[in-house]
Design a protein around this motif. Structure first.
Motif, short mmCIF file in Angstrom:
data_model
loop_
_atom_site.label_atom_id
_atom_site.label_comp_id
_atom_site.label_asym_id
_atom_site.label_seq_id
_atom_site.Cartn_x
_atom_site.Cartn_y
_atom_site.Cartn_z
N ALA C 276 1.18 -1.04 -0.24
CA ALA C 276 -0.07 -0.01 -0.18
C ALA C 276 0.88 1.46 -0.02
CB ALA C 276 -1.10 0.12 1.22
N THR C 277 0.28 2.23 -0.43
CA THR C 277 0.99 3.26 -0.73
C THR C 277 -0.14 4.67 -0.01
OG1 THR C 277 1.93 3.02 -2.47
CG2 THR C 277 1.63 5.66 -1.49
N ILE C 278 0.59 5.40 1.43
CA ILE C 278 -0.02 6.54 2.19
C ILE C 278 0.30 7.66 1.87
CG2 ILE C 278 1.55 6.41 3.79
CD1 ILE C 278 -0.94 6.86 5.78
N GLY C 279 -1.05 8.42 1.62
CA GLY C 279 -1.03 10.06 0.79
C GLY C 279 -0.89 10.63 2.20
N ILE C 280 -0.12 11.77 2.62
CA ILE C 280 -0.63 12.99 4.01
C ILE C 280 -0.16 14.08 3.10
CG2 ILE C 280 0.35 13.35 6.01
CD1 ILE C 280 1.72 10.97 6.35
N ARG C 281 -1.19 14.98 3.17
CA ARG C 281 -1.02 15.98 2.85
C ARG C 281 -0.15 17.18 3.83
NH1 ARG C 281 -3.86 16.75 -2.06
NH2 ARG C 281 -5.30 15.63 -2.24
N PRO C 282 1.01 17.90 2.98
CA PRO C 282 1.46 18.31 4.14
C PRO C 282 0.69 19.88 4.82
CG PRO C 282 2.32 18.78 1.47
CD PRO C 282 1.20 17.78 1.87
N GLU C 283 -0.65 19.86 4.81
CA GLU C 283 -1.39 20.50 5.71
C GLU C 283 -1.83 20.12 6.60
OE1 GLU C 283 -1.27 20.77 2.29
OE2 GLU C 283 -3.21 21.09 1.90
N HIS C 284 -1.78 18.36 6.23
CA HIS C 284 -2.59 18.32 7.00
C HIS C 284 -1.63 17.10 8.36
CE1 HIS C 284 -6.00 16.99 4.64
NE2 HIS C 284 -6.42 18.34 5.28
N VAL C 285 -0.34 17.48 8.16
CA VAL C 285 0.75 17.23 9.56
C VAL C 285 0.17 17.81 10.86
CG1 VAL C 285 3.16 17.25 9.93
CG2 VAL C 285 2.41 15.86 7.68
N ILE C 286 0.14 17.46 11.79
CA ILE C 286 0.02 18.25 13.19
C ILE C 286 1.31 18.53 13.66
CG2 ILE C 286 -0.62 17.97 15.17
CD1 ILE C 286 -2.58 15.97 13.85
N THR C 287 1.33 20.04 13.83
CA THR C 287 3.03 20.71 14.39
C THR C 287 2.41 21.88 15.47
OG1 THR C 287 2.71 22.29 12.63
CG2 THR C 287 3.98 20.34 11.72
N GLY C 288 3.76 21.70 15.91
CA GLY C 288 3.56 22.89 17.49
C GLY C 288 3.40 21.87 18.25
N GLU C 289 2.30 22.98 18.69
CA GLU C 289 1.34 22.84 20.19
C GLU C 289 1.36 21.41 20.35
OE1 GLU C 289 -0.22 26.02 21.33
OE2 GLU C 289 1.89 27.01 21.87
N LEU C 290 0.02 21.47 19.09
CA LEU C 290 -1.37 19.87 18.67
C LEU C 290 -0.22 18.67 18.95
CD1 LEU C 290 -3.27 22.13 15.88
CD2 LEU C 290 -3.54 22.31 18.47
N VAL C 291 0.93 19.08 18.88
CA VAL C 291 1.36 17.63 18.40
C VAL C 291 1.28 17.11 19.56
CG1 VAL C 291 3.55 15.93 18.24
CG2 VAL C 291 3.29 18.10 16.94
N SER C 292 1.17 17.07 20.82
CA SER C 292 0.96 16.13 21.72
C SER C 292 -0.40 15.54 21.89
CB SER C 292 0.96 16.72 23.38
OG SER C 292 0.40 18.42 22.91
N GLY C 293 -1.64 16.25 21.22
CA GLY C 293 -3.00 15.67 21.14
C GLY C 293 -3.15 14.82 19.77
N ALA C 294 -2.20 14.38 18.91
CA ALA C 294 -2.06 14.04 17.75
C ALA C 294 -2.06 12.29 17.71
CB ALA C 294 -0.86 13.90 16.16
N PRO C 295 -2.79 11.20 17.04
CA PRO C 295 -3.13 10.19 17.18
C PRO C 295 -1.59 9.51 17.32
CG PRO C 295 -5.09 10.27 16.02
CD PRO C 295 -3.60 11.82 16.69
N VAL C 296 -0.71 9.54 15.77
CA VAL C 296 0.66 9.25 16.24
C VAL C 296 1.55 10.61 16.13
CG1 VAL C 296 2.14 7.40 14.52
CG2 VAL C 296 -0.25 7.31 14.72
N LYS C 297 2.48 9.88 16.73
CA LYS C 297 3.71 10.82 16.86
C LYS C 297 4.84 10.35 15.91
CE LYS C 297 2.27 12.94 21.25
NZ LYS C 297 1.55 11.80 21.44
N VAL C 298 5.75 11.23 15.43
CA VAL C 298 6.68 10.42 14.32
C VAL C 298 7.80 11.62 14.38
CG1 VAL C 298 7.30 9.55 12.41
CG2 VAL C 298 5.08 10.27 12.58
N GLU C 299 9.11 10.66 14.18
CA GLU C 299 10.31 12.29 14.48
C GLU C 299 10.83 12.05 13.29
OE1 GLU C 299 13.15 12.07 17.80
OE2 GLU C 299 11.93 12.89 18.98
N VAL C 300 11.40 13.65 12.59
CA VAL C 300 11.70 13.83 11.23
C VAL C 300 12.52 14.08 11.22
CG1 VAL C 300 9.69 13.71 9.86
CG2 VAL C 300 9.82 15.93 11.02
N ASP C 301 13.79 14.52 9.96
CA ASP C 301 14.73 15.71 9.71
C ASP C 301 14.69 16.83 9.21
OD1 ASP C 301 16.72 14.14 12.00
OD2 ASP C 301 17.11 12.41 10.73
#
Lengths: 298, 310, 359
Positions: C276-301
C-alpha cells in the motif's frame, strides 16, 4: 592622485566617416548605379531624336527633348500589317488582365480558405500536387493545354488565355492565401461556427475583412505576373490582332526591317514596363512582402 | 461487443440527429476546391503525363500514337542545336547561381548594417524584378549595342581599343544574357536574404561582439550557416528560374548569333510551334522536367524526407 | 435532478491516437462542472465535442434530452467562451454580440433588447461602440461571455477563459464568474488546468488524464477523498507526500514507521493485506503545540526551510523519503533540526500500490 572618474566616461565619440562606412556606402552607390542605369537609358533614349542617337552617347541627356517617339510607339508603330502602335497590345493586355486578376484572386482566396479552415480528406494531397505543379517547366504542359482549349473552342482567344493565367497563377496565390488564413486564430473560426455562421458567411463576414493586405499583395503579384507574361501570350493567342503588349513589343522591336528607330523602341519598352513599374513604386512595402511571402514556402 | 451493439441500436432510435452522408459533409468546401482539383489533377498532372507519353511517339504536325520508343530522345541528343542549348544553360546556370547568391547576399548584408536610405537602395535594387524579361532583354540589347551603346561610349571617353560586344560574339553571348538576368533577378534574392538576416536573433550579434569576433567572420562562420533554409529556398527559386529561361533570350538575342545563345525552353517552343515537330518538343520538354527533378528531388528529400510535416 | 448534458461512451481518434476513450459523463441542470487536467489530457477536446466543433468517432452527446451528436454547433443551444476571447476584430462590441443573433435571423428589435440586457448584466454598456482592439483583457473577456449570453443558451462552455489574464484580474473575474453563475443558473462547463479555479468555481470537478475521467466529484471529495494516486498527486499545492509500504491488519508500516489506521474510512468494508501507499497532505501534518494530542507521533529530520510569509514549508525526511510539512508562518524551525510531528490517519489517504486506487 588621479580622480577615480578620469579616463573614458560617457558615450564613445563617433567618427562621422569610418573606413567601414565608406566601404559600405561606396559599394551600395556603385551597385545602385548599375541597377538604375537601364531605366535612365530607356528614358533619355526615348526622349531623343534619331540624329542625336546616332551621335553615339547613350548616357548623355537629350539636348532637345522630343515626345515624338512616344507618340509613334503608342499610336503608329507597325507589327505586320497593323500600324496602330502599341495601344492595341495595351488594350489587349488590359482585357486579359482584368478578368484574370479578378477571377484568380476570387478562386485562390476561396481555395486558400478551404485549405486552412475547412480541410477535408485529401485536400492536402491536392494542394501538394498543385504546389509540385508550380515547379514543372511550363513547356511540359503547353501542348496538352492547347488541346484542352481547342476542345473547349477557346484556343487563340483572349478568354482561353485568361483560363491559362488562372491555372498557372493558382499555386502561388493559393499558397499565399492559405498561409495568411492559417495565421488567423482557430478560435475565431470556432466562435463564428458557434454563432451559427456557415462556410460563406464566415468567409465574407469574418475572414475577408481581416485579410485586406493579403488581397492587395495577391493583386500585385497577379497584375505584374500577367502583364509581364510573354510565353502564354505567344502560345495561346493565334492572331497578331489579339497579342498582349509584351508580345507586340517584341515584334515591334525585333522584327523591323530597315532602319531601327531606337528612340521609338525604348519608348515602347518603357510603355510596356510602365504598368508594373507604377504598381511597384506605388505599393512599396507590400510588393516586398508579396515576393517574400511567395518565396518563403509555408 | 454486446455493449457496443446496444449502443448502436440506441443510436438508431435516437431522434433529431441523423448522421450526414460522408460525401456531403463539408460539401461547400468540396465544391470550392473543384478548381484546384481540376488544375492540379487535369492540367498539371494530366498534362505532364500526356507530354511524357507522347514523347515516345512519332508526332509531327499533330500528335499521333505511332510509337517509336526512344527515337525522339536519340534524335534530340544527336542534334547540335540541343547540345548547344544544354551547354548554354549549364554556363548560364552556373554563373547565374553563383552570381545571384553572392550579389544577393552581399547587398542584403550591406543593407542590414543599419544604414541610412535603406528604403531607397532597396527600391532601386528591386525595381527590375517588376519588369518583364522582354523589357529587360530589350533594354540590355540596346545598352550592349556595339555601334551606339556602352562600347561606343567607353571608346569615345578615350579607351579606343575597348571591346565589349557580347551580343555579337558567340563565345561570350551567354554573358550578355547573364548581365541582364542578374540585373533582373538579384533584387528578389536580396529581399529574401534580407528577410532571413532580419530573422536572426540580435543576441547572436551581441554574443559575437562580446567574444570579439569580427563582422566578416561573424557572417561567414555564424550567420550564413544559420541561414541555411533561406539559402535553400533561394537555390530552389534561382534553379527553377534558370530552367525556364526563354523570354530573355527571345527578346535580347533571338538565340543568335546563329544558334549560339539557344536554350532548351526555346528549343521546345521552336520544335512544337515553329517546326511542326511535336515529338521533338515533347522529348525536349520531358528532358527539362528531368532537369528540374534533379534539382528538386534532393531538396524535397532534405526538406521533407526526414521529418513528417502536417 | 434533471440532466443537462450527457456524454455516452464517447470515443475520439485522430488517426491512430485515441484522444477520448469510452467517456461517460452526466452533467446536471444548472451545474457548474469543471474539466480539470494537465495539457493533452483531452479536456479541451471533450469541450469541443460538446460544442460540435469536433466530430466524435463513436458515442453520443445529448443536450437537454436531445441527441445532438451530429447537430451543428449553432443548433445545440450552447455558447462558448474561448481562451483568446476570439472576438471578431473588425466588428464593434455590439456587432460581436449581435453576430450570432443575426445569423439566426432574430428580428432587429429583439437583438437590440437582448444586447442591451447582456451589456447591463456584464456592465459593458459604455463599450458597445468600441472595437475589440480598444478594450482591455478583462473587458474583452466580458464581451466574449456576453456573446454567449445574448443567445439565451442552455449551456455555457468555457475553454480556459482566464488563462490569458494576469493574476490579479484572473482572481477578480473568477469571483465575477461565480456571481454570474449564481445569477443565471445556467449549466456551465469549464475547462482549466488551474486547480484554484477548479476548486473555487466548481460544483463538481472531473479530473481527466489520457482521455479518461480519473475522478468526478465535489471539490471536497476530490481534495479529501481522492480516488487514486493520480488525483491525489494532482490536487493540492505543495502536493501530497506519498510513502510506499505495507498494509496489514489495519496498520500501515514502512521500516520503523508504523501507522495504525484508526478512524480511516475504507472504501470497501473489509480490506485485505497488501502493498500500500499512504498519502499525507503537507497541510494535514500536525505541528506545534497540537502534536501532543495527535494520534501518531513521529520524529523527522529537517532538511530545508522555506518561509513564505503566511506559512512555512519544511522539507524533511520520513522513512527515508522526502516529506513536506506545511507549518504556520510564525513557526520557528531551522535546518538540521529534529522535529516531532503528528499524523492523523483519518485525514490520510491509503492506496493499493499496484492498482493505485483508494483503499
Amino acid at each position: 592622485m588621479t580622480d577615480a572618474m578620469s579616463g573614458p566616461r560617457g558615450a564613445k565619440p563617433k567618427k562621422a566617416l569610418s573606413r567601414n562606412n565608406i566601404i559600405v556606402y561606396g559599394t551600395l552607390f556603385v551597385v545602385a548605379i548599375y541597377y538604375a542605369l537601364p531605366l535612365y537609358v530607356m528614358i533619355v533614349t526615348s526622349l531623343k531624336g534619331m540624329p542625336e542617337i546616332r551621335m553615339g552617347n547613350i548616357f548623355a541627356p537629350p539636348m532637345e527633348v522630343t515626345f515624338q517617339p512616344w507618340v509613334k510607339a503608342w499610336a503608329e508603330a507597325c507589327t505586320g500589317i497593323n500600324c496602330d502602335g502599341l495601344s492595341r497590345g495595351f488594350w489587349n493586355s488590359v482585357r486579359i488582365l482584368i478578368p484574370s486578376v479578378v477571377i484568380s484572386i476570387s478562386v485562390a482566396s476561396v481555395t486558400g480558405y478551404v485549405l486552412s479552415m475547412w480541410k477535408f480528406k485529401g485536400s492536402e494531397v491536392f494542394f501538394s500536387m498543385l504546389m509540385i505543379g508550380a515547379f514543372i517547366p511550363y513547356q511540359v504542359m503547353l501542348y496538352p493545354i492547347v488541346i484542352l482549349l481547342r476542345e473547349a473552342g477557346l484556343y487563340g482567344s483572349l478568354s482561353g488565355l485568361v483560363l491559362v493565367h488562372l491555372a498557372f497563377g493558382m499555386p502561388i496565390n493559393t499558397l499565399l492565401f492559405r498561409n495568411y488564413f492559417a495565421s488567423i486564430p482557430e478560435e475565431l473560426f470556432k466562435a463564428a461556427r458557434v454563432d451559427g455562421a456557415g462556410f460563406w458567411a464566415i468567409f465574407v463576414k469574418i475572414v475577408m475583412p481581416m485579410s485586406l493586405p493579403i488581397f492587395v499583395v495577391s493583386m500585385i503579384i497577379q497584375v505584374t505576373g500577367i502583364w509581364n507574361d510573354f510565353l502564354f501570350g505567344v502560345t495561346y493567342i493565334s492572331s497578331p490582332d489579339r497579342y498582349p503588349m509584351t508580345v507586340q513589343l517584341n515584334n515591334i522591336v525585333n522584327s523591323v526591317q530597315g532602319v531601327k528607330e531606337y528612340n521609338v523602341n525604348m519608348a515602347a519598352t518603357l510603355l510596356t514596363g510602365l504598368v508594373p513599374l507604377v504598381i511597384y513604386f506605388a505599393s512599396g512595402k507590400l510588393f516586398v512582402r508579396g515576393i517574400a511571402a511567395g518565396a518563403v514556402k509555408g | 461487443m454486446a455493449i457496443a451493439d446496444t449502443g448502436s441500436t440506441d443510436r438508431q432510435l435516437a431522434a433529431g440527429a441523423r448522421r450526414p452522408n460522408r460525401l456531403f459533409k463539408n460539401l461547400n468546401s468540396k465544391i470550392a476546391a473543384i478548381p484546384m482539383i481540376f488544375v492540379a489533377m487535369v492540367v498539371f498532372l494530366g498534362g505532364t503525363c500526356w507530354t511524357i507519353f507522347y514523347s515516345f511517339t512519332k508526332s509531327g504536325l499533330l500528335p499521333n500514337t505511332n510509337f517509336v520508343g526512344l527515337d525522339q530522345y536519340e534524335r534530340l541528343w544527336s542534334s547540335r542545336k540541343w547540345m548547344v542549348s544544354i551547354e548554354n544553360l549549364g554556363i548560364y546556370g552556373f554563373f547565374s547561381l553563383i552570381g545571384t547568391l553572392v550579389i544577393g547576399f552581399t547587398l542584403a548584408a550591406l543593407l542590414d548594417r543599419k544604414i541610412r536610405g535603406e528604403g531607397a537602395f532597396r527600391t532601386i535594387f528591386l525595381y527590375p524584378f517588376a519588369l518583364s524579361f522582354i523589357v529587360t532583354g530589350l533594354v540590355w540589347q540596346w545598352i550592349l549595342n556595339p555601334e551606339l551603346g556602352l562600347q561606343n561610349v567607353v571608346r569615345e571617353w578615350g579607351w579606343t581599343s575597348f571591346t565589349f560586344d557580347p551580343l555579337n560574339n558567340p563565345d561570350i553571348v551567354m554573358f550578355g544574357l547573364l548581365i541582364a538576368g542578374l540585373w533582373q533577378g538579384t533584387g528578389l534574392i536580396m529581399c529574401i536574404m534580407l528577410a532571413g538576416l532580419r530573422g536572426i536573433d540580435e543576441d547572436i550579434w551581441k554574443a559575437a561582439r562580446v567574444d570579439g569576433i569580427g563582422t566578416v567572420k561573424t557572417y561567414v562562420r555564424i550567420i550564413i550557416p544559420m541561414m541555411r533554409p533561406v539559402f535553400v529556398t533561394s537555390l530552389v527559386l534561382i534553379g527553377s528560374g534558370i530552367v525556364k529561361l526563354y523570354d530573355l533570350v527571345v527578346a535580347q538575342t533571338s538565340g543568335g548569333p546563329g544558334i549560339s545563345s539557344e536554350v532548351p525552353a526555346k528549343y521546345v517552343m521552336t520544335a512544337m510551334f515553329g517546326g511542326q515537330n511535336l515529338g521533338q518538343g515533347f522529348a525536349a520538354s520531358t528532358m527539362m522536367l528531368l532537369m528540374v527533378g534533379i534539382i528538386l528531388i534532393p531538396w524535397a528529400y532534405l526538406e521533407f524526407g526526414g521529418k513528417k510535416r502536417g | 435532478m434533471s440532466h443537462s448534458v450527457q456524454i455516452k461512451s464517447l470515443d475520439l481518434q485522430f488517426g491512430a491516437v485515441k484522444v477520448l476513450k469510452n467517456l461517460n459523463l452526466d452533467i446536471h441542470e444548472g451545474e457548474f462542472l469543471v474539466l480539470l487536467g494537465s495539457s493533452g489530457c483531452g479536456k479541451s477536446t471533450l469541450l469541443n465535442c460538446i460544442a460540435g466543433l469536433l466530430e466524435p468517432t463513436d458515442g453520443q452527446i445529448w443536450i437537454k434530452g436531445k441527441n445532438v451528436t451530429w447537430a451543428e454547433p449553432s443548433e445545440r443551444g450552447i455558447g462558448m467562451v474561448f481562451q483568446s476571447y476570439a472576438l471578431y476584430p473588425q466588428m464593434t462590441v455590439k456587432g460581436n454580440l449581435s453576430f450570432g443573433l443575426k445569423n439566426a435571423k432574430v428580428p432587429k428589435a429583439e437583438i437590440d433588447k437582448r444586447v442591451a440586457r447582456a451589456a447591463e448584466v456584464l456592465q459593458i454598456e459604455a463599450l458597445l461602440d468600441r472595437k475589440p482592439g480598444a478594450l482591455s483583457g478583462g473587458q474583452r473577456q466580458r464581451v466574449a461571455i456576453g456573446r454567449a449570453l445574448v443567445r439565451d443558451v442552455d449551456v455555457f462552455l468555457f475553454d480556459e477563459p482566464l488563462s490569458n489574464l494576469d493574476a490579479k484580474l484572473r482572481a477578480d473575474l473568477r469571483v465575477e464568474l461565480k456571481r454570474l453563475h449564481n445569477q443565471l443558473e445556467n449549466t456551465m462547463i469549464y475547462v482549466t488546468h488551474d486547480q484554484v479555479e477548479a476548486m473555487t468555481l466548481a460544483d463538481r470537478i472531473a479530473i481527466m488524464k489520457g482521455g479518461n475521467i480519473m475522478q468526478l466529484g465535489t471539490p471536497d471529495e476530490i481534495y479529501n477523498r481522492p480516488q487514486n494516486i493520480y488525483v491525489a498527486d494532482f490536487i493540492g499545492s505543495p502536493s501530497m507526500n506519498f510513502i510506499e509500504g505495507q498494509y496489514s491488519n489495519g496498520v500501515f508500516s514502512k521500516g520503523e514507521l508504523s501507522l495504525p489506521m484508526t478512524g480511516y474510512e475504507y472504501v470497501a468494508p473489509k480490506t485485505a493485506d497488501r502493498g500500500a501507499t499512504i498519502g499525507i497532505r503537507p497541510e494535514h501534518v500536525i505541528t506545534g503545540e497540537l502534536v501532543s494530542g495527535a494520534p501518531v507521533k513521529v520524529e523527522v529530520d529537517v532538511d530545508i526551510v522555506e518561509p513564505m510569509g503566511s506559512d512555512t514549508l519544511v522539507w524533511a525526511h520520513l522513512a527515508g523519503k522526502p516529506f513536506r510539512i506545511r507549518m504556520d508562518g510564525s513557526a520557528r524551525v531551522s535546518a538540521k533540526e529534529r522535529l516531532t510531528i503528528g499524523i492523523d490517519p483519518s485525514r490520510a489517504s491509503l492506496f493499493d500500490t499496484k492498482t493505485e486506487n483508494r483503499l
